[in-house]
Design an enzyme around this catalytic site. Structure first.
Site, mmCIF file in Angstrom:
data_model
loop_
_atom_site.group_PDB
_atom_site.id
_atom_site.type_symbol
_atom_site.label_atom_id
_atom_site.label_comp_id
_atom_site.label_asym_id
_atom_site.label_seq_id
_atom_site.Cartn_x
_atom_site.Cartn_y
_atom_site.Cartn_z
ATOM 1 C CG HIS A 128 -1.935 0.943 1.380
ATOM 2 N ND1 HIS A 128 -1.724 2.263 1.713
ATOM 3 C CD2 HIS A 128 -3.272 0.803 1.226
ATOM 4 C CE1 HIS A 128 -2.894 2.891 1.763
ATOM 5 N NE2 HIS A 128 -3.849 2.031 1.464
ATOM 6 C CG ASP A 205 0.230 -2.229 6.194
ATOM 7 O OD1 ASP A 205 -0.713 -2.203 7.018
ATOM 8 O OD2 ASP A 205 0.189 -1.663 5.081
ATOM 9 C CD GLN A 208 -7.430 -4.250 4.011
ATOM 10 O OE1 GLN A 208 -8.408 -4.896 4.385
ATOM 11 N NE2 GLN A 208 -7.541 -3.031 3.518
ATOM 12 C CE LYS A 231 -8.170 0.574 5.357
ATOM 13 N NZ LYS A 231 -6.963 0.328 4.550
ATOM 14 C CB CYS A 374 -3.658 3.158 -1.626
ATOM 15 S SG CYS A 374 -4.798 4.487 -1.281
HETATM 16 C C1 LIG Z 1 -5.934 0.984 4.493
HETATM 17 C C2 LIG Z 1 -4.546 0.476 4.458
HETATM 18 C C3 LIG Z 1 -3.474 1.243 4.922
HETATM 19 C C4 LIG Z 1 -3.618 2.650 5.406
HETATM 20 O O1 LIG Z 1 -4.578 2.846 6.381
HETATM 21 P P1 LIG Z 1 -4.878 4.366 6.814
HETATM 22 O O2 LIG Z 1 -5.991 4.240 7.767
HETATM 23 O O3 LIG Z 1 -5.283 5.079 5.555
HETATM 24 O O4 LIG Z 1 -3.626 4.902 7.379
HETATM 25 C C5 LIG Z 1 -2.219 0.687 4.873
HETATM 26 N N1 LIG Z 1 -2.029 -0.550 4.411
HETATM 27 C C6 LIG Z 1 -3.025 -1.320 3.969
HETATM 28 C C7 LIG Z 1 -2.746 -2.697 3.484
HETATM 29 C C8 LIG Z 1 -4.318 -0.827 3.962
HETATM 30 O O5 LIG Z 1 -5.314 -1.593 3.500
#
Ligand SMILES: *Cc1c(COP(=O)(O)O)cnc(C)c1O
Length: 420
Positions: A128, A205, A208, A231, A374
């Site tokens: 991302h 990260d 998800q 999320k 993104c």
């Molecule tokens: C949504 C997302 C982000 C960023 O999340 P934010 O709330 O916009 O900071 C980073 N990595 C992944 C894989 C995402 O799906």
């Protein structure tokens, strides 16, 4: 089994989400954009209201009753998050605005202090933008070099390629757990073990994965892990960074201001203990408390149950998509039981533009995403300008997938008759 799962989860929880009763263009909302943001249950909305109606005061600052109530609720939410990801210590959880800010915190604090010209940072082509751009900026400042793990034929993390990139020049691996576009579930535990053989730090990260899977940071043995509240049924404006205690202790502050200090002099200051060292200024108090309520909500359902139910939905979603000849999905195919990937599908449909698909589906009440999600470099790597993406959560049902598939077939037919 399938029916029982559906009764025990989606059917039971849907009434907790007021927004799911919305009508869009006169049709019931079918919300399939959960990878962009999830909807919020009443418990979370109530937590926000309750705080402002009954407890509103600044945290860590007053001795009066409201301030201690606010502080207790704010710090209590930190305990919930720590338990949710099985952190060894509550001080290992730092509140941030979102996952992006958590990654920037590590990049600017640890990265600027530790990276030298020629040092290597290993990322993947599926990152991302939030786990790419901070490292580009830090590489430009320090002279560090970015390396990228590519994909296997099944469009997943290529572990052999990863191993071939690791060397004693590597200082950091920063990798997504579940790709928000491919839906692949990366072997983060094995990635950490391999990197640690070289003494390399690993950032995961988990934006998800934390909403969809049980996560155990001690079992994964990552050095840092980031997630974002909105999320995972929480509000916007709140996320968190997990970091190993000694590592966080060794890192210099990122942002300066109130809350993060011990003693302040005109020309220098000493800093507060963890986690406050990294929480400058008045934080998103209500949002943090409401994220705690979201964690309670998810825990009460059970992350293992959420994951199992989402696997069933994944199997069904892909069975349906595979019956449409024009559709090409990205990332690995699920196994027959729906395991092996996340409950989302990025796809293209012949020559139909994903934005046109999304617009037509919106007329049927179906919310899906269109664009690069993104992950522009990944789209370039896959040779796709953009894709459409349907992404599910535990409140979605097979019936909603049916509505989506029917609308998608109609849209493909419509555009086919125009251009075909
Ligand atoms: C949504 C997302 C982000 C960023 O999340 P934010 O709330 O916009 O900071 C980073 N990595 C992944 C894989 C995402 O799906």
């Amino acid at each position: 089994m399938t029916l029982i799962q559906e009764k025990t989860i989606a059917a039971k929880v849907r009434s907790d989400f007021p927004i799911l009763n919305e009508q869009i263009h006169g049709k019931p909302l079918v919300y399939l954009d959960n990878a962009a943001t999830s909807q919020k249950p009443i418990a979370v909305l109530n937590a926000l209201q309750h705080y402002y109606k009954h407890d509103n005061a600044n945290v860590h600052r007053g001795v009066h009753t409201l301030s201690s109530r606010a502080t207790d609720a704010y710090e209590g939410a930190r305990d919930k998050i720590a338990a949710f990801v099985n952190a060894a210590f509550r001080q290992e959880i730092v509140y941030t605005r979102n996952a992006s800010e958590a990654i920037n915190l590590v990049a600017y604090s640890w990265g600027l202090a530790n990276l030298q010209p020629g040092d290597e940072i290993i990322l993947t082509v599926m990152e991302h933008h939030s786990n790419l751009i901070p490292w580009q900026l830090i590489a430009q400042r320090t002279g560090a070099v970015l390396k990228f793990v590519e994909l296997t034929e099944t469009e997943e993390f290529d572990f052999d390629h990863f191993k071939s990139l690791l060397s004693n020049k590597t200082k950091l691996v920063a990798v997504v757990h579940i790709s928000n576009t491919l839906g692949c579930i990366n072997p983060v535990k094995e990635i950490c073990a391999e990197a640690h053989r070289y003494g390399v730090r690993v950032l995961i990260d988990a934006s998800q994965s934390v909403p969809h899977l049980p996560i155990d940071v001690q079992d994964i043995d990552c050095d840092w892990l980031v997630a974002t509240g909105h999320k995972m049924c929480g509000p916007t404006g709140i996320g968190f960074l997990y970091g190993k205690l000694d590592l966080l202790r060794s890192m210099p502050p990122f942002l300066g201001g109130g809350e993060m200090i011990a003693d302040v002099f005109l020309d220098h200051s000493t800093y507060a203990d963890l986690p406050h060292k990294f929480e400058a200024g008045t934080p998103a108090i209500a949002e943090a408390i409401a994220l705690g309520a979201a964690v309670d909500y998810l825990t009460n359902i059970g992350m293992d149950k959420i994951h199992a139910y989402e696997e069933e939905l994944t199997a069904y979603l892909f069975q349906q998509l595979e019956q449409i000849p024009e559709v090409r999905t990205y990332g690995p195919k699920p196994k027959a039981d729906g395991s092996g990937r996340a409950a989302l599908a990025a796809f293209t449909a012949g020559g139909t533009h994903p934005h046109d698909l999304s617009t037509i589906l919106d007329q049927a009440g179906v919310a899906i995403r269109a664009g690069h999600h993104c992950t522009q470099p990944l789209h370039r790597y896959l040779g796709a300008q953009s894709t459409a993406r349907a992404s599910l959560y535990f409140y979605n049902t097979r019936e909603e997938i049916d509505v989506f598939i029917a609308a998608l077939k109609e849209a493909i037919e419509f555009f086919g008759s125009l251009f075909g």
